[in-house]
Design a protein around this motif. Structure first.
Motif, short mmCIF file in Angstrom:
data_model
loop_
_atom_site.label_atom_id
_atom_site.label_comp_id
_atom_site.label_asym_id
_atom_site.label_seq_id
_atom_site.Cartn_x
_atom_site.Cartn_y
_atom_site.Cartn_z
N HIS A 261 0.16 4.04 1.12
CA HIS A 261 -0.06 4.90 2.30
C HIS A 261 1.05 4.61 3.32
CE1 HIS A 261 -2.55 5.98 6.06
NE2 HIS A 261 -1.95 7.05 5.61
N LEU A 262 0.92 3.54 4.06
CA LEU A 262 1.94 3.25 5.09
C LEU A 262 2.52 1.85 4.96
CD1 LEU A 262 0.37 4.98 8.22
CD2 LEU A 262 2.22 5.82 6.76
N GLY A 263 2.36 1.23 3.79
CA GLY A 263 3.09 0.00 3.52
C GLY A 263 2.45 -1.30 3.92
N CYS A 264 1.17 -1.32 4.27
CA CYS A 264 0.51 -2.60 4.55
C CYS A 264 0.35 -3.39 3.24
CB CYS A 264 -0.88 -2.36 5.15
SG CYS A 264 -0.84 -1.67 6.81
N CYS B 31 -7.03 -2.03 1.10
CA CYS B 31 -6.06 -2.11 2.19
C CYS B 31 -6.81 -2.09 3.50
CB CYS B 31 -5.07 -0.95 2.11
SG CYS B 31 -3.88 -1.01 3.47
N GLY C 90 -7.93 2.03 2.47
CA GLY C 90 -7.57 2.55 1.14
C GLY C 90 -8.09 1.62 0.04
N PRO D 118 -6.86 6.92 2.26
CA PRO D 118 -5.64 7.72 2.40
C PRO D 118 -4.49 7.47 1.42
CG PRO D 118 -5.79 6.10 4.16
CD PRO D 118 -7.05 5.99 3.37
N PRO D 119 -4.45 6.39 0.64
CA PRO D 119 -3.27 6.20 -0.23
C PRO D 119 -3.03 7.41 -1.15
CG PRO D 119 -4.50 4.17 -0.14
CD PRO D 119 -5.35 5.22 0.54
N CYS E 58 -5.67 -1.81 6.47
CA CYS E 58 -5.12 -0.98 7.55
C CYS E 58 -5.92 0.30 7.78
CB CYS E 58 -3.66 -0.65 7.28
SG CYS E 58 -2.60 -2.07 7.52
N HIS E 59 -6.19 1.04 6.71
CA HIS E 59 -6.92 2.31 6.87
C HIS E 59 -8.01 2.46 5.82
CE1 HIS E 59 -2.70 2.88 8.30
NE2 HIS E 59 -3.36 3.18 9.38
N CYS F 96 0.85 -1.20 0.00
CA CYS F 96 0.00 0.00 0.00
C CYS F 96 0.88 1.25 0.00
CB CYS F 96 -0.90 -0.01 1.23
SG CYS F 96 -2.02 1.41 1.30
S1 FES Z 1 -1.53 1.50 4.93
FE1 FES Z 1 -2.99 1.11 3.39
S2 FES Z 1 -4.52 2.57 3.72
FE2 FES Z 1 -3.06 3.01 5.25
#
Ligand code: FES
Length: 164
Positions: free
Chosen positions: A108-111, A124, A129, A142-143, A126-127, A106
């Motif tokens: 955004h933060l790498g998930c 994603c 996305g 958020p991505p 995680c958040h 991802c």
């Molecule tokens: S890490 Fe994927 S949306 Fe935040």
């Protein structure tokens, strides 16, 4: 009770108050330090992770191509995660039978992202996305940018994914 006794008692009481103030002050300083450390860790770790992973979308892998398997392993309207060397990749097959592959990291933060059959999107957890399953474009959440694309070829019925 003499005046000297009163004076001694007042002095003792004053010392006790001073000790209480010092221990209260120490407690507050400790609590503030603990809070600041926890806040700093919660804030800086994701930023560090993002910066560390942002260059790894496919460059982290020395592999240039991988065979995923037969066409039947990714039927139309589905998606599948696979390993592209040391990084996760995702391949999708549209309902029209077109294959698309991306880094599954991802932006955004790498998930690691995943395919959602019900929405026909890459998602994603995680958040929340979302990415378009055919283009990898970031479409919700958020991505900040699209997934890094990979190239898909079908050779003798086998799906082969390569770096672009
Ligand atoms: S890490 Fe994927 S949306 Fe935040």
């Amino acid at each position: 009770m003499t005046m000297a006794d009163n004076s001694a008692q007042t002095s003792d009481s004053g010392e006790n108050n001073e000790e209480e103030n010092i221990s209260r002050s120490k407690f507050l300083k400790g609590a503030v330090c603990l809070f600041a450390t926890a806040w700093g860790t919660m804030t800086l770790c994701p930023i560090y992770q993002y910066l560390k992973d942002s260059g790894q979308e496919t460059e982290g892998s020395h592999v240039t191509s991988v065979e995923i398997g037969d066409k039947s392993t990714v039927p139309p309207g589905t998606g599948k995660l696979f390993k592209f060397g040391s990084i996760p990749g995702i391949i999708t097959c549209t309902k029209d039978g077109e294959y698309h592959a991306f880094s599954a990291i991802c932006t955004h933060l790498g998930c690691t992202v995943q395919f959602r059959d019900d929405k026909q999107e890459i998602w994603c957890a995680c958040h929340g996305g979302c990415y378009d399953a055919a283009s990898g474009k970031n479409i919700a959440g958020p991505p900040p940018k699209p997934l890094k694309p990979l190239k898909v070829d079908v050779l003798d019925g086998k799906i082969v994914v390569s770096k672009v």
